[in-house]
Design an enzyme around this catalytic site. Sequence first.
Site, PDB file in Angstrom:
ATOM      1  N   GLU A  52       0.759  -1.317   0.011  1.00  0.00           N
ATOM      2  CA  GLU A  52      -0.041  -0.096   0.065  1.00  0.00           C
ATOM      3  C   GLU A  52       1.021   1.229  -0.120  1.00  0.00           C
ATOM      4  OE1 GLU A  52      -3.738   0.797   0.128  1.00  0.00           O
ATOM      5  OE2 GLU A  52      -3.564  -1.300  -0.678  1.00  0.00           O
ATOM      6  N   LYS A 100       1.647   3.473   7.632  1.00  0.00           N
ATOM      7  CA  LYS A 100       2.755   2.459   7.521  1.00  0.00           C
ATOM      8  C   LYS A 100       3.953   3.145   6.798  1.00  0.00           C
ATOM      9  CE  LYS A 100       1.040  -1.487   8.355  1.00  0.00           C
ATOM     10  NZ  LYS A 100       1.708  -2.626   9.345  1.00  0.00           N
ATOM     11  N   TYR A 111      -4.305   4.599   6.348  1.00  0.00           N
ATOM     12  CA  TYR A 111      -3.526   3.249   6.661  1.00  0.00           C
ATOM     13  C   TYR A 111      -2.022   3.488   6.075  1.00  0.00           C
ATOM     14  CZ  TYR A 111      -2.039  -1.588   6.002  1.00  0.00           C
ATOM     15  OH  TYR A 111      -1.079  -2.702   6.017  1.00  0.00           O
TER      16      TYR A 111
HETATM   17  P1  NAP Z   1      -4.633  -8.709  10.864  1.00  0.00           P
HETATM   18  O1  NAP Z   1      -5.402 -10.227  10.756  1.00  0.00           O
HETATM   19  O2  NAP Z   1      -5.627  -7.713  10.773  1.00  0.00           O
HETATM   20  O3  NAP Z   1      -3.845  -8.863  12.515  1.00  0.00           O
HETATM   21  C1  NAP Z   1      -3.807  -7.725  12.880  1.00  0.00           C
HETATM   22  C2  NAP Z   1      -3.333  -7.878  14.481  1.00  0.00           C
HETATM   23  O4  NAP Z   1      -2.906  -6.810  15.264  1.00  0.00           O
HETATM   24  C3  NAP Z   1      -4.238  -8.710  15.211  1.00  0.00           C
HETATM   25  O5  NAP Z   1      -3.578  -9.741  16.125  1.00  0.00           O
HETATM   26  C4  NAP Z   1      -4.981  -7.512  15.906  1.00  0.00           C
HETATM   27  O6  NAP Z   1      -5.607  -7.738  17.323  1.00  0.00           O
HETATM   28  C5  NAP Z   1      -3.790  -6.825  16.062  1.00  0.00           C
HETATM   29  N1  NAP Z   1      -4.153  -5.367  16.819  1.00  0.00           N
HETATM   30  C6  NAP Z   1      -4.861  -4.459  16.146  1.00  0.00           C
HETATM   31  N2  NAP Z   1      -4.974  -3.425  16.837  1.00  0.00           N
HETATM   32  C7  NAP Z   1      -4.176  -3.614  17.952  1.00  0.00           C
HETATM   33  C8  NAP Z   1      -3.842  -2.831  18.929  1.00  0.00           C
HETATM   34  N3  NAP Z   1      -4.546  -1.406  19.235  1.00  0.00           N
HETATM   35  N4  NAP Z   1      -3.029  -3.407  20.059  1.00  0.00           N
HETATM   36  C9  NAP Z   1      -2.709  -4.595  19.857  1.00  0.00           C
HETATM   37  N5  NAP Z   1      -2.752  -5.281  18.949  1.00  0.00           N
HETATM   38  C10 NAP Z   1      -3.570  -4.725  17.923  1.00  0.00           C
HETATM   39  O7  NAP Z   1      -3.725  -8.374   9.859  1.00  0.00           O
HETATM   40  P2  NAP Z   1      -2.488  -9.525   8.953  1.00  0.00           P
HETATM   41  O8  NAP Z   1      -3.061  -9.553   7.755  1.00  0.00           O
HETATM   42  O9  NAP Z   1      -2.447 -10.288   9.958  1.00  0.00           O
HETATM   43  O10 NAP Z   1      -1.343  -8.528   8.896  1.00  0.00           O
HETATM   44  C11 NAP Z   1      -0.365  -8.557   9.715  1.00  0.00           C
HETATM   45  C12 NAP Z   1       0.481  -7.293   9.460  1.00  0.00           C
HETATM   46  O11 NAP Z   1       1.086  -7.136   8.102  1.00  0.00           O
HETATM   47  C13 NAP Z   1      -0.302  -6.019   9.639  1.00  0.00           C
HETATM   48  O12 NAP Z   1       0.550  -4.817  10.213  1.00  0.00           O
HETATM   49  C14 NAP Z   1      -0.710  -5.606   8.357  1.00  0.00           C
HETATM   50  O13 NAP Z   1      -1.141  -4.122   8.327  1.00  0.00           O
HETATM   51  C15 NAP Z   1       0.568  -5.960   7.478  1.00  0.00           C
HETATM   52  N6  NAP Z   1       0.273  -6.248   6.127  1.00  0.00           N
HETATM   53  C16 NAP Z   1      -0.558  -7.433   5.815  1.00  0.00           C
HETATM   54  C17 NAP Z   1      -0.587  -7.574   4.497  1.00  0.00           C
HETATM   55  C18 NAP Z   1      -1.667  -8.710   4.318  1.00  0.00           C
HETATM   56  O14 NAP Z   1      -1.975  -8.725   2.954  1.00  0.00           O
HETATM   57  N7  NAP Z   1      -2.174  -9.491   5.069  1.00  0.00           N
HETATM   58  C19 NAP Z   1      -0.044  -7.151   3.658  1.00  0.00           C
HETATM   59  C20 NAP Z   1       1.137  -6.361   3.895  1.00  0.00           C
HETATM   60  C21 NAP Z   1       1.219  -5.847   5.061  1.00  0.00           C
HETATM   61  P3  NAP Z   1      -7.142  -8.553  16.986  1.00  0.00           P
HETATM   62  O15 NAP Z   1      -6.973  -9.836  16.707  1.00  0.00           O
HETATM   63  O16 NAP Z   1      -7.573  -8.257  18.655  1.00  0.00           O
HETATM   64  O17 NAP Z   1      -7.889  -7.653  16.455  1.00  0.00           O
HETATM   65  O1  G4F Z   2      -8.839  -6.787   0.576  1.00  0.00           O
HETATM   66  P1  G4F Z   2      -8.564  -5.411   0.450  1.00  0.00           P
HETATM   67  O2  G4F Z   2      -9.612  -4.448   1.644  1.00  0.00           O
HETATM   68  O3  G4F Z   2      -7.254  -5.279   0.866  1.00  0.00           O
HETATM   69  P2  G4F Z   2      -6.197  -3.933   0.625  1.00  0.00           P
HETATM   70  O4  G4F Z   2      -6.832  -2.797   0.537  1.00  0.00           O
HETATM   71  O5  G4F Z   2      -5.448  -4.357  -0.723  1.00  0.00           O
HETATM   72  O6  G4F Z   2      -5.456  -4.097   1.911  1.00  0.00           O
HETATM   73  C1  G4F Z   2      -4.885  -5.347   2.425  1.00  0.00           C
HETATM   74  O7  G4F Z   2      -3.552  -5.480   1.745  1.00  0.00           O
HETATM   75  C2  G4F Z   2      -2.442  -4.583   1.793  1.00  0.00           C
HETATM   76  C3  G4F Z   2      -1.356  -4.972   1.159  1.00  0.00           C
HETATM   77  O8  G4F Z   2      -1.420  -4.426   0.027  1.00  0.00           O
HETATM   78  C4  G4F Z   2      -2.184  -4.466   3.329  1.00  0.00           C
HETATM   79  F1  G4F Z   2      -1.134  -3.656   3.528  1.00  0.00           F
HETATM   80  C5  G4F Z   2      -3.631  -4.537   4.303  1.00  0.00           C
HETATM   81  O9  G4F Z   2      -3.359  -4.357   5.500  1.00  0.00           O
HETATM   82  C6  G4F Z   2      -4.680  -5.224   3.734  1.00  0.00           C
HETATM   83  O10 G4F Z   2      -4.204  -6.635   4.354  1.00  0.00           O
HETATM   84  O11 G4F Z   2      -9.395  -4.802  -0.746  1.00  0.00           O
HETATM   85  C7  G4F Z   2      -8.773  -5.177  -1.970  1.00  0.00           C
HETATM   86  C8  G4F Z   2      -9.239  -4.483  -2.985  1.00  0.00           C
HETATM   87  C9  G4F Z   2      -9.313  -2.729  -2.898  1.00  0.00           C
HETATM   88  O12 G4F Z   2      -9.206  -1.862  -4.084  1.00  0.00           O
HETATM   89  C10 G4F Z   2     -10.891  -2.666  -2.352  1.00  0.00           C
HETATM   90  O13 G4F Z   2     -11.368  -1.465  -2.892  1.00  0.00           O
HETATM   91  O14 G4F Z   2     -10.711  -4.621  -3.196  1.00  0.00           O
HETATM   92  C11 G4F Z   2     -11.658  -3.783  -3.369  1.00  0.00           C
HETATM   93  N1  G4F Z   2     -12.885  -4.228  -2.859  1.00  0.00           N
HETATM   94  C12 G4F Z   2     -13.986  -3.974  -3.873  1.00  0.00           C
HETATM   95  N2  G4F Z   2     -14.988  -4.449  -3.014  1.00  0.00           N
HETATM   96  C13 G4F Z   2     -13.394  -4.303  -1.597  1.00  0.00           C
HETATM   97  C14 G4F Z   2     -14.670  -4.413  -1.847  1.00  0.00           C
HETATM   98  N3  G4F Z   2     -12.471  -4.510  -0.614  1.00  0.00           N
HETATM   99  C15 G4F Z   2     -13.278  -4.815   0.439  1.00  0.00           C
HETATM  100  N4  G4F Z   2     -12.284  -5.191   1.674  1.00  0.00           N
HETATM  101  N5  G4F Z   2     -14.614  -5.114   0.414  1.00  0.00           N
HETATM  102  C16 G4F Z   2     -15.385  -5.178  -0.616  1.00  0.00           C
HETATM  103  O15 G4F Z   2     -16.550  -5.228  -0.664  1.00  0.00           O
END
Ligand code: NAP
Ligand code: G4F
Length: 349
Positions: free
Chosen positions: A128, A154, A150
């Site tokens: 992002e 980041k 967000y």
């Molecule tokens: P996730 O499923 O949303 O997990 C986020 C974690 O952060 C959960 O354990 C959540 O706790 C905890 N958290 C949120 N707010 C908090 C607070 N105030 N204090 C303490 N803990 C808190 O995210 P994920 O997909 O595993 O992603 C892990 C990390 O990678 C995140 O930093 C995300 O931004 C980053 N990231 C994710 C992706 C992706 O595609 N998944 C890509 C790039 C970067 P709860 O369970 O209680 O909500």
């Molecule tokens: O699944 P999304 O919400 O993921 P997004 O915004 O790409 O973010 C995720 O990936 C990031 C890495 O690039 C992480 F850093 C971040 O923490 C998170 O894990 O949405 C993906 C796409 C967006 O363009 C959104 O506008 O799907 C589009 N979308 C269309 N309809 C929707 C929807 N997204 C969601 N969540 N819900 C909808 O109904």
Amino acid sequence: MSKNALITGITGQDGAYLAKFLLDKGYEVFGTYRRTSTPNFWRLQYLNIFDKLNLIPADLVDAGSMLEAVKISEPDEVYHLAAQSFVGASFEQPIGTGEMTGLGVTRILEAIRQIDNEIKFYQASTSELYGNSSNKAVNEDNPFKPASPYAAAKLYGYWTTRIYREGYDIFACNGILFNHESPLRGLEFITRKISNAVAKIALGLETELRLGNLEAKRDWGYAPDYVESMWLMLQQKEPDDYVIATNESRSVRDFVEKAFDVVGLNWQEHVKVDSRFFRPLDVNFLQGDYSKAKKRLGWVPKVKSDELIILMVNDDLDRWNRWLKGERFPWDAPNYTSDAKIITRGLKI
Ligand code: NAP
Ligand code: G4F
């Protein structure tokens, strides 16, 4: 001697998979979780690792609790995954997102600097960061142009990580991870929202799926592949930043179509576009060039999006089929009475 790892955000998708990965490598794993009115340990239960972990209550906005988590766990490695991670919600709660996703990084890095700057640190940076800066695959040298609160938070975390690396000699790495998904993905993210709805529609439990922007393109990989890269970054001689991706991009529309194909249904008969799910600003295209990770870490993605879609839809089909037979999911009623070791201020309770 086994190593200690501290994972912030162990209850999230990546935290759970990383915890399992590190346990399998012989680590003593500590993880932070935040206090909620309903416990949220279902992913750890799903992976069968809940009773193998040391859990520490800590909140990103509470610097003392983050400091305490580092003190208690005496980690060799800290994986900082906790964040408000939903881009959509960051438009609704921009200040909270800045506090948690941005300043939270400084709180944990300050704890490391004050306690032991030999601790290695992984920051969960994101694709992002690039925003709408390019319509081609990007690598570590491309400029950032955040397009959400967000992503701005980041960006702050990304630079804080580099500042602590360069200024205080801390082994701190940014993993610039592109979207990665799995059956443990939160239900509000698009891939899981789709796989869950497709399963329910196929079984007659729902009839429609409402989505926002269908034209956005993402580089979707598989979360268990991606957590390995986090560990690999911290095993190198020098700290550095790495793009982790599949170098393939597809649209939301295409993802939906393929997901409905898995159950033999026509997506157009079920999907409705709903303005509620559009964001004030969206990222149109993301694709990552992971050549540096391949060369230096020996990392390549094993599961690509075609396989990922099938795997996610089948997993949700299995869950809802079991539900129809009377089974209830742990994530509906988390089992809090198992043997998890909860540590608070150094005391096990
Ligand atoms: P996730 O499923 O949303 O997990 C986020 C974690 O952060 C959960 O354990 C959540 O706790 C905890 N958290 C949120 N707010 C908090 C607070 N105030 N204090 C303490 N803990 C808190 O995210 P994920 O997909 O595993 O992603 C892990 C990390 O990678 C995140 O930093 C995300 O931004 C980053 N990231 C994710 C992706 C992706 O595609 N998944 C890509 C790039 C970067 P709860 O369970 O209680 O909500
Ligand atoms: O699944 P999304 O919400 O993921 P997004 O915004 O790409 O973010 C995720 O990936 C990031 C890495 O690039 C992480 F850093 C971040 O923490 C998170 O894990 O949405 C993906 C796409 C967006 O363009 C959104 O506008 O799907 C589009 N979308 C269309 N309809 C929707 C929807 N997204 C969601 N969540 N819900 C909808 O109904």
